[in-house]
Scaffold this active site. Sequence first.
Site, PDB file in Angstrom:
ATOM      1  N   CYS A   1       1.068  -1.053  -0.308  1.00 47.85           N
ATOM      2  CA  CYS A   1      -0.342   0.104   0.044  1.00 47.85           C
ATOM      3  C   CYS A   1       0.551   0.898   0.198  1.00 47.85           C
ATOM      4  CB  CYS A   1      -1.229  -0.171   1.097  1.00 47.85           C
ATOM      5  SG  CYS A   1      -0.556  -0.093   2.700  1.00 47.85           S
TER       6      CYS A   1
ATOM      7  N   ARG B   1       1.321   6.856  -8.024  1.00 50.23           N
ATOM      8  CA  ARG B   1       1.509   7.663  -8.963  1.00 50.23           C
ATOM      9  C   ARG B   1       3.031   7.481  -9.379  1.00 50.23           C
ATOM     10  NH1 ARG B   1      -1.727   6.550 -12.973  1.00 50.23           N
ATOM     11  NH2 ARG B   1      -3.888   6.210 -11.967  1.00 50.23           N
TER      12      ARG B   1
ATOM     13  N   GLY C   1       5.954   5.824  -8.883  1.00 46.94           N
ATOM     14  CA  GLY C   1       6.887   4.597  -8.432  1.00 46.94           C
ATOM     15  C   GLY C   1       7.353   4.113  -7.255  1.00 46.94           C
TER      16      GLY C   1
ATOM     17  N   ALA D   1       5.374   1.750  -4.744  1.00 43.02           N
ATOM     18  CA  ALA D   1       5.021   0.092  -4.883  1.00 43.02           C
ATOM     19  C   ALA D   1       5.989  -0.451  -6.014  1.00 43.02           C
ATOM     20  CB  ALA D   1       3.349  -0.141  -5.881  1.00 43.02           C
TER      21      ALA D   1
ATOM     22  N   TYR E   1       1.233  -5.727 -11.583  1.00 41.81           N
ATOM     23  CA  TYR E   1       2.549  -6.545 -10.931  1.00 41.81           C
ATOM     24  C   TYR E   1       2.456  -7.233 -12.297  1.00 41.81           C
ATOM     25  CZ  TYR E   1       1.136  -6.390  -6.759  1.00 41.81           C
ATOM     26  OH  TYR E   1       0.481  -5.865  -5.114  1.00 41.81           O
TER      27      TYR E   1
END
Length: 307
Positions: free
Chosen positions: A235, A242, A244, A246, A280
């Site tokens: 999270c 937005r 980068g 994650a 993913y």
Amino acid sequence: MDLKVLSVPQFHGVQLPPISRLIVKRTKCNPLVCDLRVSPGPFRETFPVLCTRWKNIRAQCNDSEQSIHQSSVSRSDNVRLPELAFDRLQLTDEEYCGIQTRGFGHFVARGAVLDEEYWTAAWLRAEAHYESLPYMRHVDSFKRKYAEQEFYALKKRCSLRDGNSLKCFCLVSVKKEDKNVKRTVLKSVVGTLDLSIRQFLPGETFPGELKKPNTFLASHGAYGAHRYAYIANVCVSKFARRQGIASNMLHLASDLATATGMKQLFVHVNFDNNPAQELYKKFGFEMVETASSPSANDLRLLMSMQL
């Protein structure tokens, strides 16, 4: 009657709420009953912490020579919160020297070090959990309860072996150190995820999918040799998305998994969470077609990638 009352808050760095009323009365069952009323105070909404948690209150009356102990108000079954300082400043680069990191843009991804970082990670997860229910009644109370439970569970997972999890890392993304800006930990952590090193249980074909175990293989420890890495609780703060965050935490997680000798990385994703599925897939994960399809009780899809 001389009444002495001592109360000690369990958190530092915050202004204490004023005591609005102290009621002392006698009853048939209890010779003396003390009721301490505390005003909510503005800090209850400012800090993501259960502000009703107090250490024992001792009241002594000279005329009756009786003493009363009021137990701590706790929502965690006799588990004591550590002394969290929510005004604690962000760690400098030198203070977490030696920890594997990944720098990108204005942020750094690394393992959590401070209890305050673990708490902020738990709070981000609580906010993400209730993000779709912003107008639910008493949602802030539910967030605090969720965050406290997740904090204890997270500390437990990262400190000792838990079930089939052999080792767990809590990764956080923090804002890069700025010599001209002093940031607290609460304002520094913007993202989090868990990386765990697990082993398949007897009868487990994929993470979380159990079939009837093969007694011969189980007795010879064949499953103990099959280990894998698993990602969960990804999270990012809604104010820092937005950028980068994650994807870079995923990069660090895959590097750590590779360093521990893992060959495969798994993650579960909700079947209706298209943005997460796209993230993913872009990173290299593929849908596990042989895994069971989502059911009414578990609406998740399993994805994996080779390391």
